[in-house]
Design an enzyme around this catalytic site. Structure first.
Site, PDB file in Angstrom:
ATOM      1  N   SER A  17      -2.703  13.094   1.867  1.00 14.84           N
ATOM      2  CA  SER A  17      -3.964  12.840   2.765  1.00 14.84           C
ATOM      3  C   SER A  17      -4.516  13.854   3.812  1.00 14.84           C
ATOM      4  O   SER A  17      -5.685  13.943   4.078  1.00 14.84           O
ATOM      5  CB  SER A  17      -3.592  11.457   3.420  1.00 14.84           C
ATOM      6  N   THR A  62       1.265   4.253   4.664  1.00 10.48           N
ATOM      7  CA  THR A  62       1.756   4.425   3.511  1.00 10.48           C
ATOM      8  C   THR A  62       3.064   3.710   3.553  1.00 10.48           C
ATOM      9  O   THR A  62       3.269   2.916   4.606  1.00 10.48           O
ATOM     10  CB  THR A  62       1.948   5.794   2.834  1.00 10.48           C
ATOM     11  N   LYS A  66       2.735  -1.183   5.188  1.00 12.81           N
ATOM     12  CA  LYS A  66       1.543  -1.709   4.790  1.00 12.81           C
ATOM     13  C   LYS A  66       1.498  -3.359   5.278  1.00 12.81           C
ATOM     14  O   LYS A  66       0.570  -3.605   5.616  1.00 12.81           O
ATOM     15  CB  LYS A  66       1.098  -1.579   3.369  1.00 12.81           C
ATOM     16  N   GLU A  78     -11.188  -8.934   5.047  1.00 14.94           N
ATOM     17  CA  GLU A  78     -10.958  -9.989   3.986  1.00 14.94           C
ATOM     18  C   GLU A  78      -9.916  -9.364   2.837  1.00 14.94           C
ATOM     19  O   GLU A  78      -9.166 -10.074   2.583  1.00 14.94           O
ATOM     20  CB  GLU A  78     -12.184 -10.535   3.343  1.00 14.94           C
ATOM     21  N   ASP A 102      -7.078   0.275  -1.165  1.00 18.77           N
ATOM     22  CA  ASP A 102      -6.407   0.512  -2.434  1.00 18.77           C
ATOM     23  C   ASP A 102      -7.103   0.067  -3.768  1.00 18.77           C
ATOM     24  O   ASP A 102      -7.448   0.818  -4.594  1.00 18.77           O
ATOM     25  CB  ASP A 102      -4.984   0.165  -2.303  1.00 18.77           C
ATOM     26  N   ALA A 126       2.836  -7.325 -10.896  1.00 15.20           N
ATOM     27  CA  ALA A 126       2.277  -8.403  -9.783  1.00 15.20           C
ATOM     28  C   ALA A 126       2.647  -8.259  -8.595  1.00 15.20           C
ATOM     29  O   ALA A 126       2.716  -9.002  -7.695  1.00 15.20           O
ATOM     30  CB  ALA A 126       2.680  -9.723 -10.399  1.00 15.20           C
ATOM     31  N   TYR A 214      -0.209   9.365  -9.276  1.00 20.46           N
ATOM     32  CA  TYR A 214      -0.968  10.507  -9.239  1.00 20.46           C
ATOM     33  C   TYR A 214      -0.143  11.612  -9.354  1.00 20.46           C
ATOM     34  O   TYR A 214      -0.505  12.681  -9.693  1.00 20.46           O
ATOM     35  CB  TYR A 214      -2.257  10.751  -8.269  1.00 20.46           C
TER      36      TYR A 214
END
Length: 275
Positions: A17, A62, A66, A78, A102, A126, A214
């Site tokens: 980042s 990260t 979170k 929202e 994300d 999930a 990634y």
């Protein structure tokens, strides 16, 4: 006055980042800095208070912060409320507002490939990432999403929240040829010799198979998909697009995502191909 931004996590040294946002700041002549800050879980509240005192304009979050950052923020958008997780914080007026980019970042990376929003989608997993993607798919207008997970109850719960369907892993493997898009959101299969999250034996050639990871650029799941002549999508696009959404929230500028995907791919040792 020079603005500053950051990404916090534990660990944090691996994060790309800072490279991404510093590059965008330079491209747009923005007088700002972006720092990686190692924050242990026990120090999150103190660290956030210190960053506020020092006038941080915004930051990314990260693992593993979170969810634990949520009660410390004054306001949530929202998408962050739906997920009960935040990956981007922006100073709006005098209030630090949390959002989660994300899921929308992943969907943007998918839509680059001109996919049919009526196509049958199988979402594997999930957890937090799957939850963000499931809500983002719904917001984007995808109409036929099915969720599968090792713990079927969690798949059912996420499906109920997002107006999707739920099936067991066994059933998903049996019905794999029914789906045009597979989205892999778990960490299963990364370790050497570990089984894949689901068997791809029955996948159809031409199916779009995406993995949100990634690094490595090509996971074992994607390698197997390529062997089955599927179209593969790694997680670089999701990483770049989620960052671009954050950058736009902070600066009002849409950065060059195409160029950044190329730079990140090359930085990770891959060859960039413009799809």
């Amino acid at each position: 006055m020079k603005k500053w931004y950051a990404v916090i996590g534990d660990p944090i040294s691996h994060s790309l980042s800072p490279f991404m946002h510093e590059t965008w700041f330079a491209e747009h002549g923005i007088d700002a800095a972006y720092l990686p800050i190692h924050v242990e879980p026990s120090q999150l509240e103190k660290s956030f208070a210190a960053m506020k005192t020092l006038g941080i304009s915004g930051f990314n979050i990260t693992l593993p912060h979170k969810q634990s950052i949520v009660p410390l923020l004054g306001k949530l958008e929202e998408n962050a409320m739906q997920m009960n997780a935040v990956n981007t914080v922006n100073l709006v007026g005098a209030e630090y507002t949390g959002s989660n980019t994300d899921g929308d970042g992943f969907v943007r990376s998918l839509l680059v490939h001109s996919v049919d929003k009526a196509a049958k989608v199988l979402l594997i997993g999930a957890g937090g990432a799957a939850r963000g993607i499931a809500f983002a798919l719904k917001r984007a207008g995808f109409t036929d999403v099915t969720i599968t997970n090792r713990t079927y109850r969690r798949a059912e719960e996420l499906a109920a929240d997002t107006n999707a369907s739920a099936i067991t892993l066994i059933e998903s493997e049996e019905r794999l040829a029914d789906f045009a898009i597979l989205i892999q959101t778990t960490s299963v299969g990364l370790a050497t010799g570990e089984a894949l999250p689901i068997s791809l034996e029955r996948v159809k050639a031409g199916t779009m198979v995406a993995d949100i990871i990634y690094n490595p650029l090509e996971t074992p799941f994607l390698k197997k998909a390529e062997e089955k002549n599927c179209i593969t999508v790694n997680g670089v696009g999701m990483f770049v697009y989620q960052g671009a959404i954050a950058f736009e929230k902070w600066t009002g500028i849409k950065p060059n995502t195409e160029k950044m995907i190329q730079l990140i791919t090359e930085k990770l040792g891959g060859t960039y191909v413009n799809n």
